[in-house]
Design an enzyme around this catalytic site. Structure first.
Site, PDB file in Angstrom:
ATOM      1  N   GLU A  25      -9.603  -9.923   2.637  1.00 16.99           N
ATOM      2  CA  GLU A  25      -9.005 -10.304   3.865  1.00 16.99           C
ATOM      3  C   GLU A  25      -9.823  -9.529   5.048  1.00 16.99           C
ATOM      4  O   GLU A  25     -10.041  -8.596   5.031  1.00 16.99           O
ATOM      5  CB  GLU A  25      -7.512  -9.832   4.217  1.00 16.99           C
ATOM      6  N   HIS A  79      -6.362  -2.178   5.131  1.00 12.32           N
ATOM      7  CA  HIS A  79      -5.258  -1.965   4.128  1.00 12.32           C
ATOM      8  C   HIS A  79      -5.759  -2.450   2.733  1.00 12.32           C
ATOM      9  O   HIS A  79      -6.462  -3.315   2.681  1.00 12.32           O
ATOM     10  CB  HIS A  79      -3.935  -2.434   4.616  1.00 12.32           C
ATOM     11  N   HIS A  99      -5.385  -7.316  -2.493  1.00 10.92           N
ATOM     12  CA  HIS A  99      -6.347  -7.944  -1.550  1.00 10.92           C
ATOM     13  C   HIS A  99      -6.730  -6.534  -1.119  1.00 10.92           C
ATOM     14  O   HIS A  99      -6.045  -5.726  -1.143  1.00 10.92           O
ATOM     15  CB  HIS A  99      -6.374  -9.090  -0.932  1.00 10.92           C
TER      16      HIS A  99
HETATM   17 CO    CO Z   1      -3.432  -8.253   4.103  1.00 12.44          CO
END
Ligand code: CO
Length: 134
Positions: free
Chosen positions: A130, A7, A79
């Protein structure tokens, strides 16, 4: 090591307004809000087929996105999340390569119930990364 893009996360000042924009203006499929007190955020996911957009709103005192929103009051890209097969092996590899893992270096459970870690943005061209175990 690096797998698919899981994502792209946007920090937003008003999650309900962001959900309404994605749902009504962009016609997107948006999940129900999920509070993640351990991460200091409330999150929804926008399903866009090849990946997801994560919309993040601060939750509680000392949210890790509060400073970002103070600098970017209308919101912004926060992020990128990449999948890895083995998050502990990925962490050890990255630490040996000199990358900084945030927090105590131990994975936390992320929004999908899987272990996640964050990498210092200064080590990756200004982008917070991440990693999520796939
Ligand atoms: Co995230």
């Amino acid at each position: 090591m690096l797998g698919r893009l899981n994502h792209v996360a946007l920090a937003v000042p008003d999650l309900a307004a962001a959900v309404a924009t994605y749902r009504n203006t962009l016609g997107a499929d948006v999940t129900e809000p999920q509070a993640l007190p351990e991460h200091g955020v409330t999150v929804v996911f926008v399903n866009v087929g090849n990946t997801k957009i994560e919309l993040l709103e601060p939750l509680g005192e000392g949210s890790p996105i509060a400073a970002f929103l103070a600098k970017n009051p209308s919101g912004g890209m926060h992020h990128l999340c990449y999948e890895v097969d083995d998050i502990l092996a990925a962490r050890d590899w990255l630490k040996a390569a000199g990358a900084r893992v945030l927090g105590d270096g131990n994975p936390k459970t992320g929004a999908h119930g899987k272990p996640v870690l964050f990498l210092h943005p200064k080590d990756f061209f200004g982008t917070l990364i991440e990693l999520e175990q796939s």
